[in-house]
Design a protein around this motif. Structure first.
Motif: not given
Length: 423
Positions: A81, A84, A90, A127, A214
């Motif tokens: 993530l 991406r 993030t 994350l 992704l």
């Protein structure tokens, strides 16, 4: 950077913290604040569930296991993530999710709500952690090219900030827990709210994210056989260091010194806080990756071997802490020597691309190794619960793992010997 500057910088990194660029300081302080907020709550979670919510042991085990999986197991997704959508969104999303997790946990009074809160807390780290590590790697590359600090030393300073937070958090948490667990969660949420605001204000937006699949980073990793071997070898470190929480209490119980567990963790923290920076500089400027990695993993192996040699006998009272102390010192020194160098190798193995995915995958691979290996180690450690001829067996088995991992990384690190020594 001249040789004189390097020698001077080795011992003055803390003093030079103030002159680092703002983004580097923000990333380092982020790690400090992350660990303060995390360790305010998580070390006391099991006690809260048992004493305040009267949960059964199996329920507590599920909660703690799910928290670990939602964090370590999801690092690879968090890294993808970050690649991406970019580091900034993030990290902000991760901070927001963790704030929500602490708020839910503060109000939780039943198993299902507690489980939701702990999953949010774990996934939040998946994350923001790979995103921060990838941003730090990019900053380290730029600062090394400008002669400010080497990337390995910057990762060493990152580890020190994390350890200071890991020491400070439980102290604050213990004080707050005497009032109320909900207050502890609320303070942790406030810490992450401050982090969120700081990153929203100061973290640069960076280039516009590429419109690509992704999982492009995962596909790149799947084709990178060298990195896959590296991740497998490095996982031996994560499994080994996790034995501070699994094997060390067994050894202290064997020697009748259960009371010393807190002191052993304090010893490990003190070694990192005061020894990480000079150790990282020595590894980077004198040893190079091709020596630092096998030497660091050799110290990890030696830590287990030392306990294996001493465990068959009940030592005199004055020497009862000797095996545990040697274990903690060698294990921590091995970590300090090998880990910053290994983290410095990741961008090289990745070719400077998809760093979030690469760091996330590395953490998830280690989490899987810990999950599988700790189950096996836990069964073997029953043999080490008391002095006797069988006591060395689990320690000897555990000594083999970092030795094999070190040999694996040695073969890979030689490829970068000339590059490492030239900086």
């Amino acid at each position: 950077m001249t040789a004189t500057d390097t020698r001077r910088g080795r011992w003055s990194l803390l003093a030079r913290f103030a002159v680092l660029p703002g983004l580097a300081r923000l990333l380092l302080l982020t790690q400090l604040a992350f660990n303060i907020g995390f360790y305010l709550v998580v070390p006391f979670l099991a006690t809260h569930l048992a004493d305040d919510l009267a949960m059964a042991g199996w329920a507590i085990g599920i909660v703690l296991g799910v928290r670990t999986f939602s964090q370590q197991g999801m690092f690879a997704l968090g890294g993808a993530l970050a690649d991406r959508f970019g580091v900034r969104p993030t990290v902000l999303a991760g901070c927001s999710v963790r704030i929500a997790g602490f708020v839910v946990l503060a109000a939780a009074g039943d198993f299902a709500t507690v489980l939701i809160g702990t999953v949010l807390i774990g996934f939040a780290a998946a994350l923001f952690s790979p995103a921060v590590e990838s941003a730090l790697a990019v900053q380290g590359t730029e600062l090394e090219e400008r002669g400010v600090i080497t990337r390995t030393e910057l990762f060493g300073l990152f580890a020190v900030c994390g350890e200071v937070g890991a020491v400070t958090g439980p102290l604050l948490g213990a004080a707050l827990l005497s009032v109320d667990f909900s207050l502890t969660c609320s303070v942790a949420a406030a810490v992450f709210a401050i982090i969120l605001l700081a990153h929203a204000r100061f973290l640069p937006r960076g280039p516009r994210a590429e419109r690509r699949p992704l999982l492009a980073g995962w596909a790149d990793i799947a084709r990178n056989r060298t990195f896959l071997v590296f991740a497998a070898g490095y996982s031996a470190y994560l499994l080994s260091y996790n034995q501070l929480y699994l094997a060390l209490p067994v050894e202290l119980g064997r020697s009748g010194a259960d009371w010393a567990l807190g002191w052993m963790f304090a010893l490990a923290s003190g070694l990192v806080v005061f020894g990480q920076l000079p150790m990282a500089a020595w590894a980077r400027t004198r040893l190079g990756a091709h020596r630092a990695l096998p030497l660091g993993f050799g110290l990890l192996s030696l830590a287990f071997a030392a306990v294996a040699v001493l465990s068959p006998w009940a030592l005199p009272e004055g020497l009862s802490l000797l095996p545990a102390s040697v274990f903690v010192v060698l294990l921590t020194c091995g970590q300090m020597l090998a880990v910053p160098v290994a983290q410095d190798l990741v961008p090289r193995l990745a070719g400077g691309r998809n760093l979030g995915s690469y760091y996330g995958f590395l953490s998830s691979a280690g989490g899987l190794a810990v999950l599988v290996g700790s189950g096996v180690a836990g069964g073997l450690l029953d043999l080490a619960a008391r002095p006797g001829p069988a006591a060395p067996v689990p320690w000897a088995v555990l000594a083999v793992l970092p030795a094999v991992g070190g040999l694996t990384l040695l073969a890979l690190a030689k490829r970068y010997r000339n590059e490492s020594r030239s900086h």
